[in-house]
Design an enzyme around this catalytic site. Structure first.
Site, short mmCIF file in Angstrom:
data_model
loop_
_atom_site.label_atom_id
_atom_site.label_comp_id
_atom_site.label_asym_id
_atom_site.label_seq_id
_atom_site.Cartn_x
_atom_site.Cartn_y
_atom_site.Cartn_z
N ASP A 1 0.86 -1.18 0.00
CA ASP A 1 0.00 0.00 0.00
C ASP A 1 0.90 1.23 0.00
OD1 ASP A 1 -1.61 2.25 1.12
OD2 ASP A 1 -3.14 0.70 1.33
N ASN B 1 -12.34 -3.22 4.87
CA ASN B 1 -13.38 -2.19 4.90
C ASN B 1 -14.42 -2.55 3.86
OD1 ASN B 1 -11.88 -0.69 6.81
ND2 ASN B 1 -10.70 0.28 5.17
N GLN C 1 -14.34 1.91 2.94
CA GLN C 1 -13.84 1.40 1.67
C GLN C 1 -13.78 2.53 0.65
OE1 GLN C 1 -16.06 -1.89 0.01
NE2 GLN C 1 -14.63 -2.19 -1.67
N HIS D 1 -10.72 -6.07 -1.09
CA HIS D 1 -9.30 -6.18 -0.75
C HIS D 1 -9.15 -6.26 0.76
CE1 HIS D 1 -10.26 -1.86 -0.80
NE2 HIS D 1 -9.30 -1.69 0.10
N HIS E 1 -6.40 -5.43 3.97
CA HIS E 1 -5.20 -4.75 4.44
C HIS E 1 -4.46 -5.64 5.44
CE1 HIS E 1 -6.15 -0.56 3.06
NE2 HIS E 1 -7.39 -1.04 3.09
#
Length: 267
Positions: free
Chosen positions: A29, A85, A92, A98, A100
């Protein structure tokens, strides 16, 4: 508009990829909330974790565990947040499912605050409501749920209708029909265990009762699947068969046009 995570997943946009297989890509990220902050993204598009088919979800979670262990070994953080999220209100920002992986370090200033509402709600009532909906989600498909049962009952009812009415069968038909009408969309699209099986149920009802409402519902479901960016099915099965792939969409389009000429495959 193109999905940025779909493009990263295909390698069309460069990323610092740390792991990749047929189903997922894991990459750093850019924000690096904690040193080693990594995103794990399914290559197959789904807006949220709730929209993933079961097989893709399992592949995603396997990759999450694998990458999280690697991050833990590489940086020896004091802890790790594994976070999803789901939908905008939950934070989100990219509408592609996805997860994290955020390494946590003492005094890293990252904070997640949960409010204690223990005395605000009736916990038993909430638990019962969730349990009821778990049952509905698990039991809706043709292969292992209400759609298959409903089609079978309609077939039996149609066969014996000429001889006698059966109140018990009618009661069961009405009860299951109500459940199907009140159900949410399924994670898969295929005829076997997805949204197209529900479309087939309403087409079959239309053949028997000639109620235009049934045909409209079936048309809406089929068009939803047709207009979707990606057909949602099992990633380990090629997506072109009638029961588990896009062949089922072509079949349902034919059924909508000529249901009296194209027979149902499900009962």
């Amino acid at each position: 508009m193109s999905c940025i995570f779909c493009m990263i997943g295909k390698g069309e946009i460069p990323s610092q990829t740390v792991y990749e297989n047929e189903y997922v890509r894991a990459f750093l990220d850019l924000s690096q909330a904690g040193k080693g902050h990594t995103l794990v993204v399914p290559k197959k598009h789904a807006d949220t974790l709730l929209d993933l088919d079961e097989a893709t979800y399992l592949e995603l979670m396997k990759a999450v565990q694998l990458v999280a262990k690697a991050v833990d070994k590489a940086f020896a953080p004091d802890g790790i947040n594994i976070l999803n999220n789901c939908k905008e209100a939950a934070g989100q920002s990219v509408m592609h499912a996805h997860v994290h992986i955020i390494p946590r370090y003492k005094d890293d200033k990252i904070s997640f605050h949960l409010v204690n509402n223990e005395n605000k709600y009736d916990l038993k009532e909430i638990a019962n409501k969730i349990k009821e909906n778990i049952h509905d989600v698990e039991s809706m498909s043709w292969c292992r749920g209400n759609v298959g049962l409903a089609l079978g009952l309609l077939k039996i009812q149609n066969i014996i209708a000429a001889d006698r009415e059966n109140d018990m069968i009618q009661e069961m038909v009405d009860e299951i029909h109500t459940k199907i009408c009140n159900s949410n969309k399924m994670k898969n699209d295929c005829i076997c265990h997805g949204n197209l099986s529900v479309a087939e149920y309403f087409i079959f009802r239309y053949q028997i009762f000639k109620d235009e409402k049934d045909l409209k519902i079936a048309t809406k479901i089929v068009n939803m699947v047709k207009d979707r960016q990606t057909f949602r099915s099992l990633p380990e099965i090629p997506g072109f068969g009638i029961f588990t792939g896009e062949g089922g969409l072509a079949y349902e389009l034919l059924r909508l046009e000529k249901c009296e000429e194209v027979p149902t495959l499900l009962c």
